[in-house]
Design a protein around this motif. Structure first.
Motif, PDB file in Angstrom:
ATOM      1  N   LYS A  64     -39.427  -4.995  21.191  1.00 46.00           N
ATOM      2  CA  LYS A  64     -38.000  -4.956  20.852  1.00 46.00           C
ATOM      3  C   LYS A  64     -37.748  -5.455  19.445  1.00 46.00           C
ATOM      4  O   LYS A  64     -38.303  -6.475  19.031  1.00 46.00           O
ATOM      5  CB  LYS A  64     -37.206  -5.806  21.843  1.00 46.00           C
ATOM      6  N   GLY A  65     -36.920  -4.719  18.703  1.00 43.95           N
ATOM      7  CA  GLY A  65     -36.599  -5.108  17.336  1.00 43.95           C
ATOM      8  C   GLY A  65     -37.629  -4.665  16.314  1.00 43.95           C
ATOM      9  O   GLY A  65     -37.403  -4.806  15.110  1.00 43.95           O
ATOM     10  N   ARG A  66     -38.761  -4.151  16.780  1.00 46.30           N
ATOM     11  CA  ARG A  66     -39.820  -3.707  15.852  1.00 46.30           C
ATOM     12  C   ARG A  66     -40.097  -2.213  15.967  1.00 46.30           C
ATOM     13  O   ARG A  66     -40.438  -1.570  14.977  1.00 46.30           O
ATOM     14  CB  ARG A  66     -41.111  -4.481  16.117  1.00 46.30           C
ATOM     15  N   PHE A  67     -39.981  -1.663  17.170  1.00 43.61           N
ATOM     16  CA  PHE A  67     -40.256  -0.245  17.411  1.00 43.61           C
ATOM     17  C   PHE A  67     -38.944   0.496  17.648  1.00 43.61           C
ATOM     18  O   PHE A  67     -38.008  -0.048  18.247  1.00 43.61           O
ATOM     19  CB  PHE A  67     -41.139  -0.063  18.632  1.00 43.61           C
ATOM     20  N   THR A  68     -38.909   1.764  17.211  1.00 44.32           N
ATOM     21  CA  THR A  68     -37.750   2.617  17.449  1.00 44.32           C
ATOM     22  C   THR A  68     -38.223   3.972  17.941  1.00 44.32           C
ATOM     23  O   THR A  68     -38.983   4.648  17.251  1.00 44.32           O
ATOM     24  CB  THR A  68     -36.921   2.809  16.168  1.00 44.32           C
ATOM     25  N   ILE A  69     -37.775   4.340  19.128  1.00 42.01           N
ATOM     26  CA  ILE A  69     -38.125   5.637  19.692  1.00 42.01           C
ATOM     27  C   ILE A  69     -36.986   6.613  19.428  1.00 42.01           C
ATOM     28  O   ILE A  69     -35.807   6.241  19.472  1.00 42.01           O
ATOM     29  CB  ILE A  69     -38.414   5.524  21.217  1.00 42.01           C
TER      30      ILE A  69
END
Length: 118
Positions: A64-69
């Motif tokens: 959370k807060g680092r990856f974006t799908i």
């Protein structure tokens, strides 16, 4: 037969970024909830990010807060933007239908290796 094709992995230093892509052919991509998974040798495959058909994402706590799908339905492509990478993110990354929504998954692709050096 539907089979995802993942790409974009590589070797990066801690704190670096990578953008993974997954192209899915042979199916109606739009109607599928999708997910990114990762697997370390000797461990079970882990779901790390999900996106439903309305583009609503969900992440496991560790990313959370680092990856974006995200998804591009016309191109039948799923993306995973990975920032602030950590050594513990090292794994082979796969995409497939969301196992929490769909009982049947597609055959797994080759995946793409992500290695984060400390």
């Amino acid at each position: 037969q539907v089979q995802p094709v993942e790409s974009g992995g590589g070797l990066v230093q801690t704190g670096g970024s990578l953008r993974l892509s997954c192209v899915v052919s042979g199916t109606s991509f739009t109607v599928n909830a999708m997910a990114w998974y990762r697997q370390v040798p000797g461990n079970q495959r882990e779901l790390v990010a999900r996106i439903n058909t309305r583009n609503l994402p969900t992440y496991v706590e560790s990313v959370k807060g680092r990856f974006t799908i995200s998804r591009a339905n016309v191109q039948k492509t799923l993306f995973l933007q990975m920032d602030s990478l950590k050594p513990e993110d090292t794994a082979v990354y796969f995409c497939n239908r969301d196992q929490q929504v769909h009982s049947n998954l597609w055959p797994w692709g080759q995946g793409t290796q992500v290695t984060v050096s400390s």
